[in-house]
Write an enzyme that holds these catalytic residues in place. Structure first.
Site, PDB file in Angstrom:
ATOM      1  N   LYS A   1      -1.330 -26.839 -61.489  1.00  0.00           N
ATOM      2  CA  LYS A   1      -2.105 -27.708 -60.582  1.00  0.00           C
ATOM      3  C   LYS A   1      -2.337 -29.083 -61.197  1.00  0.00           C
ATOM      4  O   LYS A   1      -2.269 -30.091 -60.522  1.00  0.00           O
ATOM      5  CB  LYS A   1      -3.476 -27.081 -60.308  1.00  0.00           C
ATOM      6  CG  LYS A   1      -3.484 -26.050 -59.221  1.00  0.00           C
ATOM      7  CD  LYS A   1      -4.903 -25.805 -58.733  1.00  0.00           C
ATOM      8  CE  LYS A   1      -5.818 -25.257 -59.793  1.00  0.00           C
ATOM      9  NZ  LYS A   1      -5.813 -23.828 -60.009  1.00  0.00           N
TER      10      LYS A   1
ATOM     11  N   ASP B   1      -6.202 -30.335 -68.847  1.00  0.00           N
ATOM     12  CA  ASP B   1      -5.601 -31.066 -67.728  1.00  0.00           C
ATOM     13  C   ASP B   1      -5.988 -32.541 -67.733  1.00  0.00           C
ATOM     14  O   ASP B   1      -5.227 -33.385 -67.263  1.00  0.00           O
ATOM     15  CB  ASP B   1      -5.997 -30.434 -66.383  1.00  0.00           C
ATOM     16  CG  ASP B   1      -5.062 -29.284 -66.021  1.00  0.00           C
ATOM     17  OD1 ASP B   1      -3.961 -29.201 -66.604  1.00  0.00           O
ATOM     18  OD2 ASP B   1      -5.424 -28.464 -65.163  1.00  0.00           O
TER      19      ASP B   1
ATOM     20  N   ILE C   1     -13.994 -14.589 -57.171  1.00  0.00           N
ATOM     21  CA  ILE C   1     -15.420 -14.635 -56.829  1.00  0.00           C
ATOM     22  C   ILE C   1     -16.038 -15.938 -57.340  1.00  0.00           C
ATOM     23  O   ILE C   1     -16.768 -16.623 -56.643  1.00  0.00           O
ATOM     24  CB  ILE C   1     -16.158 -13.419 -57.419  1.00  0.00           C
ATOM     25  CG1 ILE C   1     -15.705 -12.147 -56.710  1.00  0.00           C
ATOM     26  CG2 ILE C   1     -17.667 -13.587 -57.323  1.00  0.00           C
ATOM     27  CD1 ILE C   1     -16.253 -10.869 -57.306  1.00  0.00           C
ATOM     28  N   GLU C   2     -15.692 -16.290 -58.563  1.00  0.00           N
ATOM     29  CA  GLU C   2     -16.404 -17.413 -59.192  1.00  0.00           C
ATOM     30  C   GLU C   2     -16.058 -18.779 -58.600  1.00  0.00           C
ATOM     31  O   GLU C   2     -16.809 -19.729 -58.760  1.00  0.00           O
ATOM     32  CB  GLU C   2     -16.186 -17.394 -60.702  1.00  0.00           C
ATOM     33  CG  GLU C   2     -14.740 -17.361 -61.105  1.00  0.00           C
ATOM     34  CD  GLU C   2     -14.562 -17.240 -62.608  1.00  0.00           C
ATOM     35  OE1 GLU C   2     -15.523 -16.879 -63.287  1.00  0.00           O
ATOM     36  OE2 GLU C   2     -13.448 -17.545 -63.070  1.00  0.00           O
TER      37      GLU C   2
ATOM     38  N   PRO D   1       3.042 -13.830 -50.219  1.00  0.00           N
ATOM     39  CA  PRO D   1       1.879 -14.158 -51.052  1.00  0.00           C
ATOM     40  C   PRO D   1       1.225 -15.474 -50.625  1.00  0.00           C
ATOM     41  O   PRO D   1      -0.002 -15.584 -50.620  1.00  0.00           O
ATOM     42  CB  PRO D   1       2.473 -14.278 -52.472  1.00  0.00           C
ATOM     43  CG  PRO D   1       3.733 -13.481 -52.426  1.00  0.00           C
ATOM     44  CD  PRO D   1       4.254 -13.603 -51.023  1.00  0.00           C
TER      45      PRO D   1
ATOM     46  N   GLN E   1       1.284 -16.759 -47.557  1.00  0.00           N
ATOM     47  CA  GLN E   1       0.585 -16.509 -46.289  1.00  0.00           C
ATOM     48  C   GLN E   1      -0.792 -15.894 -46.561  1.00  0.00           C
ATOM     49  O   GLN E   1      -1.783 -16.276 -45.968  1.00  0.00           O
ATOM     50  CB  GLN E   1       1.388 -15.535 -45.421  1.00  0.00           C
ATOM     51  CG  GLN E   1       2.690 -16.103 -44.905  1.00  0.00           C
ATOM     52  CD  GLN E   1       3.400 -15.084 -44.023  1.00  0.00           C
ATOM     53  OE1 GLN E   1       2.777 -14.438 -43.179  1.00  0.00           O
ATOM     54  NE2 GLN E   1       4.690 -14.925 -44.210  1.00  0.00           N
TER      55      GLN E   1
ATOM     56  N   ALA F   1      11.021 -27.696 -63.368  1.00  0.00           N
ATOM     57  CA  ALA F   1      11.622 -28.933 -63.880  1.00  0.00           C
ATOM     58  C   ALA F   1      11.851 -28.792 -65.382  1.00  0.00           C
ATOM     59  O   ALA F   1      11.177 -28.009 -66.047  1.00  0.00           O
ATOM     60  CB  ALA F   1      10.688 -30.105 -63.605  1.00  0.00           C
TER      61      ALA F   1
ATOM     62  N   CYS G   1      -7.115 -34.736 -88.457  1.00  0.00           N
ATOM     63  CA  CYS G   1      -8.451 -34.139 -88.557  1.00  0.00           C
ATOM     64  C   CYS G   1      -8.507 -33.098 -89.686  1.00  0.00           C
ATOM     65  O   CYS G   1      -8.501 -33.493 -90.849  1.00  0.00           O
ATOM     66  CB  CYS G   1      -8.894 -33.579 -87.218  1.00  0.00           C
ATOM     67  SG  CYS G   1     -10.693 -33.583 -87.076  1.00  0.00           S
TER      68      CYS G   1
ATOM     69  N   MET H   1      -6.030 -33.901 -92.189  1.00  0.00           N
ATOM     70  CA  MET H   1      -6.405 -34.976 -93.117  1.00  0.00           C
ATOM     71  C   MET H   1      -7.320 -34.415 -94.200  1.00  0.00           C
ATOM     72  O   MET H   1      -7.138 -34.668 -95.393  1.00  0.00           O
ATOM     73  CB  MET H   1      -7.108 -36.100 -92.336  1.00  0.00           C
ATOM     74  CG  MET H   1      -7.681 -37.203 -93.188  1.00  0.00           C
ATOM     75  SD  MET H   1      -9.425 -36.889 -93.611  1.00  0.00           S
ATOM     76  CE  MET H   1      -9.993 -38.529 -93.971  1.00  0.00           C
TER      77      MET H   1
ATOM     78  N   HIS I   1      -8.280 -38.084 -83.767  1.00  0.00           N
ATOM     79  CA  HIS I   1      -7.188 -37.410 -83.044  1.00  0.00           C
ATOM     80  C   HIS I   1      -6.347 -38.433 -82.282  1.00  0.00           C
ATOM     81  O   HIS I   1      -6.616 -38.693 -81.102  1.00  0.00           O
ATOM     82  CB  HIS I   1      -7.766 -36.394 -82.050  1.00  0.00           C
ATOM     83  CG  HIS I   1      -8.395 -35.221 -82.715  1.00  0.00           C
ATOM     84  ND1 HIS I   1      -7.735 -34.036 -82.914  1.00  0.00           N
ATOM     85  CD2 HIS I   1      -9.630 -35.064 -83.238  1.00  0.00           C
ATOM     86  CE1 HIS I   1      -8.546 -33.183 -83.524  1.00  0.00           C
ATOM     87  NE2 HIS I   1      -9.696 -33.785 -83.731  1.00  0.00           N
TER      88      HIS I   1
ATOM     89  N   GLU J   1      -3.512 -38.130 -81.056  1.00  0.00           N
ATOM     90  CA  GLU J   1      -2.755 -37.513 -79.953  1.00  0.00           C
ATOM     91  C   GLU J   1      -3.471 -37.665 -78.609  1.00  0.00           C
ATOM     92  O   GLU J   1      -2.836 -37.627 -77.558  1.00  0.00           O
ATOM     93  CB  GLU J   1      -2.474 -36.031 -80.267  1.00  0.00           C
ATOM     94  CG  GLU J   1      -3.659 -35.062 -80.189  1.00  0.00           C
ATOM     95  CD  GLU J   1      -4.521 -35.006 -81.454  1.00  0.00           C
ATOM     96  OE1 GLU J   1      -4.467 -35.957 -82.260  1.00  0.00           O
ATOM     97  OE2 GLU J   1      -5.269 -34.009 -81.621  1.00  0.00           O
TER      98      GLU J   1
END
Ligand code: GLN
Length: 536
Positions: free
Chosen positions: A17, A71, A149-150, A191, A193, A242, A382, A385, A508, A510
């Protein structure tokens, strides 16, 4: 007026997603719209900061110091726009706020309930980033799978919000799986549907279906999905596997996902998307002229998502160098004094990863000793290092019990110490040194050559730091501090004088590497690994 796009997931988790949301955002941004993405997670932790990476992968840290879902890293890497505290909300945070309000008497006399109090708070948070009118479109990704549920209160909040926002101001994209049954030789729509039916039970009709699939969707399958899920046939979007996530925006463009979304939101789709830089990047990524092997030494190597941003940082830096970066995961615990040469054989560079706790420490130290003595390019992040400082203390300065206070609170040489401001902290959540801090770089150092400037800012997530009591000793022996926090004097970067590339940061890097702005430390490290390979 800000328009809202909601992205829900059906059938299974792990459909990507975040990548679909980021790809759509990229296309809308490339058409000139101001877009941001936020993620609502149904778990009860206040944030993922206290989760083991094995649970949900890496914890991504924003400029303002929020510990968030990985994400958000995709959002930033695709859009090159920073996210913030407001871009990631969990059930825990929603309840914490509502319960605190209840104690303060905000609902005096009333029964506090999921509907309306929890859903109201979800809706308020969903619209928070829209208040500044900074964005034309806000994409909200709902974590979890429809039917859980959650996640119910979140879906209900979407239902209410769509009604409140009025026609043409919001839309729902449902990401679903269309599995292929090899034995039957068929793609199956059932699935999807069923998951759309579940959404409908909650009162939400999706506008667009994005269908993850391993095979192309035929016209017939598209028609069937459209008919049984109440959507236009052009709103059935194929999302085929992909070779790289960076292809997905172009695949979505081909499927007209952005156009369909804009049409539904009654927004113009006249401006063709400007994806030139993106395509340049992809061109370089897919046509490397060389290859390097990098060892990633860490303790969460069984789950590559634990090092998501590092891996993406290498992808960006590889493209810049027109070089394929092959990352080999090496379990830190498996590296011994005896086998280190064998383990690191053929590696053009070695990265020692961030982490917490003692497991794997010795292996990391063995790897660092080896690369230091054998002039193999080294990059520490981090904990990586901190390990380079411990290794140098033990093996060069002869401080036999040099250690981090985190690993041994009784060492007589805490070369890595607990930060002063951490000493009285007892709560674990959100209390590390988090988010962006300035760093001043010394001229004439490798760090200066890499960044090309003296003032930088990088993101942090740690409790321990270089112990400045030892700085003179280290510098006299050849490990210098090339970056400092200007206010506190904390050491942010160390490097070795007599080594082709031995650079390690307490921060960090990255977290700041994006397609548009590959991080200079990653770019230089890959270049150093390439040079090392050529010199062999
Ligand atoms: N465990 C170390 C600290 O807290 C390093 C953290 C990290 O690598 N992110 O300082």
């Amino acid at each position: 007026m800000t328009k809202y796009i909601f992205v829900t997931g059906g059938v299974t988790s792990s459909l990507g997603k975040g990548i679909i949301a980021a790809s759509l955002a990229k296309l809308l941004q490339a058409r000139g719209y101001k877009v941001t993405i936020q993620k609502f997670d149904p778990y009860i932790n206040i944030d993922p900061g206290t989760l083991n990476p094995y649970e949900h992968g890496e914890c991504y840290v924003t400029e303002d110091g929020a510990e968030t879902d990985l994400d958000l890293g995709h959002y930033e890497r695709f859009l090159n726009v920073p996210t913030s505290q407001a871009n990631n909300v969990t059930t825990g945070r929603i309840y914490q706020h509502v319960i605190q309000q209840e104690r303060e008497g905000a609902y005096l006399g009333k029964t506090v309930q999921v509907i309306p109090h929890i859903t109201d708070e979800i809706k308020r948070r969903m619209q928070l980033l829209g208040e500044s009118n900074e964005y034309d479109i806000i994409i909200t990704e709902l974590g979890g799978t429809v039917g859980d549920i959650e996640s119910l209160p979140f879906v209900e909040a979407v239902r209410q919000l769509r009604w409140e926002l009025g026609a043409n101001n919001s839309l729902v994209i449902h990401l679903t799986l269309v599995p292929y049954l090899a034995a039957a030789g068929e793609l199956k729509t059932k699935p999807t549907q069923h998951s759309v039916k579940t959404l409908l039970e909650y009162g939400v009709q999706p506008d667009i279906l994005v269908c993850r699939t391993e095979h192309k969707l035929s016209q017939e399958i598209r028609k069937k999905l459209a008919q049984f899920c109440n959507v236009n046939i052009n709103a059935v979007v194929e999302s085929i596997d992909a070779s790289t996530i960076y292809d997905v925006p172009l695949l979505m463009l081909k499927e007209n996902l952005d156009k369909t979304a804009l049409t539904k939101l009654k927004l113009s789709n006249k401006n063709e998307p400007d994806l030139e830089n993106w395509k340049n990047f992809l061109g370089k990524l897919k046509n490397p002229t060389s290859e390097v092997c990098i060892a990633l030494v860490g303790k969460y190597v069984e789950l590559p998502d634990a090092y998501k941003s590092i891996i993406e940082g290498f992808i960006h830096a590889g493209a810049t160098n027109e070089c394929k970066v092959k990352v080999s995961y090496i379990a830190a615990e498996s590296v011994t004094k005896e086998n280190v040469a064998e383990k690191l054989k053929g590696m053009d560079g070695v990265l020692v990863a961030p982490g917490f706790g003692e497991r794997g420490l010795d292996g990391k130290l063995n790897a660092i000793k080896y690369v230091r003595e054998n002039n193999v390019p080294f990059f520490g992040i981090c904990l990586g290092m901190q390990c380079s400082v411990i290794e140098f203390g033990r093996n060069v300065l002869g401080l036999k019990d040099a250690n981090s206070f985190e690993m041994d609170a009784n060492t007589s040489n805490p070369v890595i110490n607990l930060m002063e401001e951490q000493k009285n902290i007892t709560n674990m959540g959100g209390t590390m040194r988090l988010g962006a801090y300035d760093c001043e770089i010394k001229k004439g150092t490798k760090a200066f050559a890499i960044y090309g400037k003296t003032k930088i800012s990088e993101r942090h997530r740690h409790r321990y730091e270089f112990n400045n009591d030892y700085l003179k000793q280290y510098e006299a022996a050849g490990m210098i501090a090339s970056g400092f926090n200007p206010e506190t004097g904390l050491v942010e970067i160390v490097e070795l004088k007599n080594h082709p590339f031995f650079v390690a940061g307490q921060f960090h890097p990255e977290l700041k590497s994006t397609v548009a702005n590959p991080h200079p430390l990653f770019v230089s490290f890959v270049a150093a690994a390439l040079a090392n390979k050529k010199s062999k």
